[in-house]
Scaffold this motif. Sequence first.
Motif, mmCIF file in Angstrom:
data_model
loop_
_atom_site.group_PDB
_atom_site.id
_atom_site.type_symbol
_atom_site.label_atom_id
_atom_site.label_comp_id
_atom_site.label_asym_id
_atom_site.label_seq_id
_atom_site.Cartn_x
_atom_site.Cartn_y
_atom_site.Cartn_z
ATOM 1 N N SER A 6 0.840 -1.200 0.000
ATOM 2 C CA SER A 6 0.000 0.000 0.000
ATOM 3 C C SER A 6 0.873 1.247 0.000
ATOM 4 C CB SER A 6 -0.887 0.033 1.244
ATOM 5 O OG SER A 6 -1.763 -1.066 1.239
ATOM 6 N N PRO A 7 0.510 2.254 -0.790
ATOM 7 C CA PRO A 7 1.253 3.509 -0.724
ATOM 8 C C PRO A 7 1.258 4.020 0.719
ATOM 9 C CG PRO A 7 -0.183 3.513 -2.621
ATOM 10 C CD PRO A 7 -0.532 2.287 -1.800
ATOM 11 N N GLY A 8 2.433 4.446 1.177
ATOM 12 C CA GLY A 8 2.585 4.910 2.550
ATOM 13 C C GLY A 8 3.090 3.827 3.489
ATOM 14 N N GLU A 9 3.094 2.582 3.049
ATOM 15 C CA GLU A 9 3.518 1.467 3.886
ATOM 16 C C GLU A 9 5.034 1.452 4.091
ATOM 17 O OE1 GLU A 9 3.253 -3.385 3.647
ATOM 18 O OE2 GLU A 9 1.665 -2.215 2.711
ATOM 19 N N ARG A 10 5.784 1.843 3.086
ATOM 20 C CA ARG A 10 7.246 1.861 3.179
ATOM 21 C C ARG A 10 7.719 3.257 3.546
ATOM 22 N NH1 ARG A 10 10.173 -2.073 -0.982
ATOM 23 N NH2 ARG A 10 9.095 -3.940 -0.329
ATOM 24 N N VAL A 11 8.468 3.334 4.627
ATOM 25 C CA VAL A 11 8.908 4.627 5.143
ATOM 26 C C VAL A 11 9.804 5.358 4.151
ATOM 27 C CG1 VAL A 11 10.220 5.750 6.990
ATOM 28 C CG2 VAL A 11 8.697 3.842 7.521
ATOM 29 N N ASN A 12 10.759 4.665 3.565
ATOM 30 C CA ASN A 12 11.705 5.314 2.658
ATOM 31 C C ASN A 12 11.184 5.480 1.237
ATOM 32 O OD1 ASN A 12 13.632 5.644 4.649
ATOM 33 N ND2 ASN A 12 14.467 3.603 4.320
ATOM 34 N N ARG A 13 10.083 4.824 0.908
ATOM 35 C CA ARG A 13 9.449 4.963 -0.412
ATOM 36 C C ARG A 13 7.935 5.038 -0.214
ATOM 37 N NH1 ARG A 13 12.746 3.562 -5.094
ATOM 38 N NH2 ARG A 13 14.727 2.820 -4.339
ATOM 39 N N PRO A 14 7.452 6.155 0.287
ATOM 40 C CA PRO A 14 6.032 6.254 0.634
ATOM 41 C C PRO A 14 5.074 6.148 -0.548
ATOM 42 C CG PRO A 14 7.096 8.385 0.844
ATOM 43 C CD PRO A 14 8.184 7.375 0.587
ATOM 44 N N ASP A 15 5.566 6.348 -1.771
ATOM 45 C CA ASP A 15 4.687 6.251 -2.934
ATOM 46 C C ASP A 15 4.786 4.894 -3.633
ATOM 47 O OD1 ASP A 15 7.275 6.958 -3.557
ATOM 48 O OD2 ASP A 15 6.727 8.240 -5.232
ATOM 49 N N PHE A 16 5.547 3.948 -3.057
ATOM 50 C CA PHE A 16 5.690 2.608 -3.624
ATOM 51 C C PHE A 16 4.400 1.818 -3.424
ATOM 52 C CE2 PHE A 16 6.797 -1.892 -3.349
ATOM 53 C CZ PHE A 16 7.560 -2.066 -4.480
ATOM 54 N N GLY A 17 4.004 1.054 -4.437
ATOM 55 C CA GLY A 17 2.849 0.170 -4.340
ATOM 56 C C GLY A 17 1.635 0.694 -5.073
ATOM 57 N N CYS A 18 0.589 -0.155 -5.099
ATOM 58 C CA CYS A 18 -0.645 0.272 -5.761
ATOM 59 C C CYS A 18 -1.880 0.080 -4.882
ATOM 60 C CB CYS A 18 -0.826 -0.450 -7.096
ATOM 61 S SG CYS A 18 -1.393 -2.133 -6.965
ATOM 62 N N GLY A 19 -1.735 -0.570 -3.729
ATOM 63 C CA GLY A 19 -2.850 -0.648 -2.797
ATOM 64 C C GLY A 19 -3.888 -1.704 -3.086
ATOM 65 N N LEU A 20 -3.512 -2.772 -3.760
ATOM 66 C CA LEU A 20 -4.462 -3.840 -4.072
ATOM 67 C C LEU A 20 -5.144 -4.383 -2.814
ATOM 68 C CD1 LEU A 20 -5.704 -5.895 -6.070
ATOM 69 C CD2 LEU A 20 -3.696 -7.318 -5.689
ATOM 70 N N LEU A 21 -4.376 -4.616 -1.760
ATOM 71 C CA LEU A 21 -4.954 -5.178 -0.540
ATOM 72 C C LEU A 21 -5.893 -4.210 0.158
ATOM 73 C CD1 LEU A 21 -1.972 -7.207 0.945
ATOM 74 C CD2 LEU A 21 -3.925 -8.019 -0.382
ATOM 75 N N ASP A 22 -5.736 -2.906 -0.095
ATOM 76 C CA ASP A 22 -6.651 -1.923 0.479
ATOM 77 C C ASP A 22 -8.060 -2.082 -0.079
ATOM 78 O OD1 ASP A 22 -4.547 -0.870 1.892
ATOM 79 O OD2 ASP A 22 -4.192 0.768 0.484
ATOM 80 N N MET A 23 -8.169 -2.722 -1.232
ATOM 81 C CA MET A 23 -9.455 -2.871 -1.896
ATOM 82 C C MET A 23 -10.258 -4.072 -1.396
ATOM 83 S SD MET A 23 -9.320 -0.352 -3.817
ATOM 84 C CE MET A 23 -8.104 0.778 -4.402
ATOM 85 N N VAL A 24 -9.671 -4.886 -0.517
ATOM 86 C CA VAL A 24 -10.327 -6.113 -0.061
ATOM 87 C C VAL A 24 -11.670 -5.825 0.594
ATOM 88 C CG1 VAL A 24 -10.138 -8.046 1.556
ATOM 89 C CG2 VAL A 24 -8.186 -7.393 0.156
#
Length: 91
Positions: A6-24
């Motif tokens: 999820s975006p925001g999950e990684r401290v050093n790369r806060p924009d990494f990811g697409c958030g698929l699991l957030d859609m569950v």
Amino acid sequence: MVLFTSPGERVNRPDFGCGLLDMVFTGNSPELAAALETNARAALQRWLGDLLTVDSLTVTAEEATLLVHVTYVLAATGETRAVTVSGGSPS
């Protein structure tokens, strides 16, 4: 990893990811599927664009399930691979 982070999950790369699991736990709809398809394609291009080329990416809303299917080509070998994610588990 890009799909499940999820975006925001990684401290050093806060924009990494697409958030698929957030859609569950969100309501399933064709609009949600279209938005996730756009986000997933952009995230894969941004973070893995030097390693692979996305050949196809489809997200479909089937009853209470989002089905994500990605076909890609590895840049190093030219090998085509595919992954399908349904209900949060890859197959």
